[in-house]
Design a protein around this motif. Structure first.
Motif, PDB file in Angstrom:
ATOM      1  N   THR A   5       0.853  -1.186   0.000  1.00 32.78           N
ATOM      2  CA  THR A   5       0.000   0.000   0.000  1.00 32.78           C
ATOM      3  C   THR A   5       0.888   1.234   0.000  1.00 32.78           C
ATOM      4  N   TYR A   6       0.563   2.194  -0.862  1.00 33.55           N
ATOM      5  CA  TYR A   6       1.300   3.452  -0.960  1.00 33.55           C
ATOM      6  C   TYR A   6       0.353   4.606  -0.698  1.00 33.55           C
ATOM      7  N   ARG A   7       0.875   5.687  -0.098  1.00 41.90           N
ATOM      8  CA  ARG A   7       0.092   6.899   0.161  1.00 41.90           C
ATOM      9  C   ARG A   7       0.656   8.033  -0.684  1.00 41.90           C
ATOM     10  N   ARG A   8      -0.249   8.697  -1.425  1.00 37.84           N
ATOM     11  CA  ARG A   8       0.145   9.842  -2.256  1.00 37.84           C
ATOM     12  C   ARG A   8       0.272  11.098  -1.406  1.00 37.84           C
ATOM     13  N   GLU A   9       0.794  12.173  -2.003  1.00 38.05           N
ATOM     14  CA  GLU A   9       0.928  13.461  -1.320  1.00 38.05           C
ATOM     15  C   GLU A   9      -0.409  14.006  -0.853  1.00 38.05           C
ATOM     16  N   ASP A  10      -1.475  13.771  -1.616  1.00 38.63           N
ATOM     17  CA  ASP A  10      -2.792  14.305  -1.259  1.00 38.63           C
ATOM     18  C   ASP A  10      -3.510  13.456  -0.202  1.00 38.63           C
ATOM     19  N   GLY A  11      -2.879  12.352   0.265  1.00 42.26           N
ATOM     20  CA  GLY A  11      -3.455  11.537   1.331  1.00 42.26           C
ATOM     21  C   GLY A  11      -4.196  10.310   0.854  1.00 42.26           C
ATOM     22  N   THR A  12      -4.449  10.194  -0.438  1.00 42.12           N
ATOM     23  CA  THR A  12      -5.124   9.007  -0.949  1.00 42.12           C
ATOM     24  C   THR A  12      -4.127   7.849  -1.020  1.00 42.12           C
ATOM     25  N   THR A  13      -4.652   6.632  -1.002  1.00 39.68           N
ATOM     26  CA  THR A  13      -3.794   5.449  -1.050  1.00 39.68           C
ATOM     27  C   THR A  13      -4.149   4.585  -2.250  1.00 39.68           C
ATOM     28  N   PHE A  14      -3.186   3.753  -2.623  1.00 40.27           N
ATOM     29  CA  PHE A  14      -3.417   2.753  -3.662  1.00 40.27           C
ATOM     30  C   PHE A  14      -2.549   1.541  -3.355  1.00 40.27           C
ATOM     31  N   ASP A  15      -2.913   0.407  -3.932  1.00 42.09           N
ATOM     32  CA  ASP A  15      -2.171  -0.831  -3.735  1.00 42.09           C
ATOM     33  C   ASP A  15      -1.426  -1.188  -5.011  1.00 42.09           C
ATOM     34  N   MET A  16      -0.240  -1.756  -4.834  1.00 40.46           N
ATOM     35  CA  MET A  16       0.570  -2.160  -5.976  1.00 40.46           C
ATOM     36  C   MET A  16       1.153  -3.540  -5.679  1.00 40.46           C
ATOM     37  N   ARG A  17       0.976  -4.475  -6.614  1.00 37.60           N
ATOM     38  CA  ARG A  17       1.554  -5.805  -6.481  1.00 37.60           C
ATOM     39  C   ARG A  17       2.971  -5.750  -7.032  1.00 37.60           C
ATOM     40  N   GLN A  18       3.942  -6.108  -6.177  1.00 37.23           N
ATOM     41  CA  GLN A  18       5.344  -6.066  -6.571  1.00 37.23           C
ATOM     42  C   GLN A  18       6.054  -7.317  -6.078  1.00 37.23           C
ATOM     43  N   LYS A  19       7.176  -7.618  -6.703  1.00 38.42           N
ATOM     44  CA  LYS A  19       8.010  -8.721  -6.253  1.00 38.42           C
ATOM     45  C   LYS A  19       8.772  -8.274  -5.007  1.00 38.42           C
ATOM     46  N   PHE A  20       9.276  -9.245  -4.253  1.00 36.31           N
ATOM     47  CA  PHE A  20      10.056  -8.913  -3.056  1.00 36.31           C
ATOM     48  C   PHE A  20      11.311  -8.130  -3.415  1.00 36.31           C
ATOM     49  N   GLY A  21      11.914  -8.454  -4.528  1.00 35.95           N
ATOM     50  CA  GLY A  21      13.161  -7.805  -4.928  1.00 35.95           C
ATOM     51  C   GLY A  21      12.982  -6.446  -5.586  1.00 35.95           C
ATOM     52  N   ASP A  22      11.755  -6.054  -5.926  1.00 36.36           N
ATOM     53  CA  ASP A  22      11.521  -4.757  -6.563  1.00 36.36           C
ATOM     54  C   ASP A  22      11.751  -3.617  -5.568  1.00 36.36           C
ATOM     55  N   ARG A  23      12.270  -2.506  -6.078  1.00 34.64           N
ATOM     56  CA  ARG A  23      12.458  -1.318  -5.246  1.00 34.64           C
ATOM     57  C   ARG A  23      11.108  -0.659  -4.990  1.00 34.64           C
ATOM     58  N   PRO A  24      10.949  -0.003  -3.798  1.00 31.25           N
ATOM     59  CA  PRO A  24       9.693   0.712  -3.527  1.00 31.25           C
ATOM     60  C   PRO A  24       9.491   1.849  -4.536  1.00 31.25           C
ATOM     61  N   LEU A  25       8.215   2.130  -4.816  1.00 33.21           N
ATOM     62  CA  LEU A  25       7.903   3.217  -5.746  1.00 33.21           C
ATOM     63  C   LEU A  25       8.231   4.575  -5.123  1.00 33.21           C
ATOM     64  N   ASN A  26       8.654   5.515  -5.949  1.00 37.61           N
ATOM     65  CA  ASN A  26       8.882   6.896  -5.516  1.00 37.61           C
ATOM     66  C   ASN A  26       7.773   7.816  -5.999  1.00 37.61           C
ATOM     67  N   ALA A  27       7.126   7.437  -7.096  1.00 41.51           N
ATOM     68  CA  ALA A  27       6.066   8.258  -7.688  1.00 41.51           C
ATOM     69  C   ALA A  27       4.896   7.359  -8.077  1.00 41.51           C
ATOM     70  N   CYS A  28       3.700   7.920  -7.999  1.00 48.41           N
ATOM     71  CA  CYS A  28       2.488   7.199  -8.387  1.00 48.41           C
ATOM     72  C   CYS A  28       2.505   6.977  -9.897  1.00 48.41           C
ATOM     73  N   PRO A  29       2.258   5.763 -10.370  1.00 43.24           N
ATOM     74  CA  PRO A  29       2.283   5.514 -11.813  1.00 43.24           C
ATOM     75  C   PRO A  29       1.148   6.202 -12.574  1.00 43.24           C
ATOM     76  N   THR A  30       0.032   6.553 -11.915  1.00 38.99           N
ATOM     77  CA  THR A  30      -1.078   7.182 -12.632  1.00 38.99           C
ATOM     78  C   THR A  30      -1.067   8.708 -12.528  1.00 38.99           C
ATOM     79  N   THR A  31      -0.721   9.258 -11.344  1.00 37.46           N
ATOM     80  CA  THR A  31      -0.791  10.716 -11.167  1.00 37.46           C
ATOM     81  C   THR A  31       0.577  11.389 -11.146  1.00 37.46           C
ATOM     82  N   GLY A  32       1.630  10.618 -10.878  1.00 39.52           N
ATOM     83  CA  GLY A  32       2.966  11.199 -10.832  1.00 39.52           C
ATOM     84  C   GLY A  32       3.312  11.850  -9.496  1.00 39.52           C
ATOM     85  N   GLN A  33       2.419  11.791  -8.507  1.00 38.06           N
ATOM     86  CA  GLN A  33       2.686  12.376  -7.190  1.00 38.06           C
ATOM     87  C   GLN A  33       3.726  11.531  -6.443  1.00 38.06           C
TER      88      GLN A  33
END
Length: 104
Positions: A5-33
């Motif tokens: 689960t990731y939280r955007r700058e505006d406070g909304t959250t989204f879920d992303m399925r990732q492998k254990f070895g993948d690096r955590p996201l820095n930016a939202c893939p849909t909004t860029g936040q």
């Protein structure tokens, strides 16, 4: 693969399925936040009579007091033998004789 689960700058959250070895996201893939990973509690629940806070010490089980027996009565009451009355039909002849001798 785990779902993070990731939280955007505006406070909304989204879920992303990732492998254990993948690096955590820095930016939202849909909004860029900018996003931060939210730490979630473990999704495991122990139910049933076989699980305790400490399986090695069942006497200190918080679900059941240490002095309680299976039927809910305290161990002190369950350990005391019941005294039979001498006049009861189930009392043996020797019990009646002993009670009569003790009365004299």
């Amino acid at each position: 693969m785990p779902v993070y689960t990731y939280r955007r700058e505006d406070g909304t959250t989204f879920d992303m399925r990732q492998k254990f070895g993948d690096r955590p996201l820095n930016a939202c893939p849909t909004t860029g936040q900018i996003v931060k990973r939210v730490i979630q509690p473990a999704g495991i629940i122990f139910k049933g009579s076989g699980f305790y806070v400490n399986d090695n010490n069942k006497a200190k089980n918080p679900a059941k007091p240490a002095g309680a027996s299976e039927n809910g009565k305290s161990a002190d009451k369950a350990a005391k033998p019941k005294e039979s009355k001498p006049d009861s039909p189930t009392a043996s002849k020797s019990e009646k004789r002993e009670s009569a001798l003790a009365a004299n």
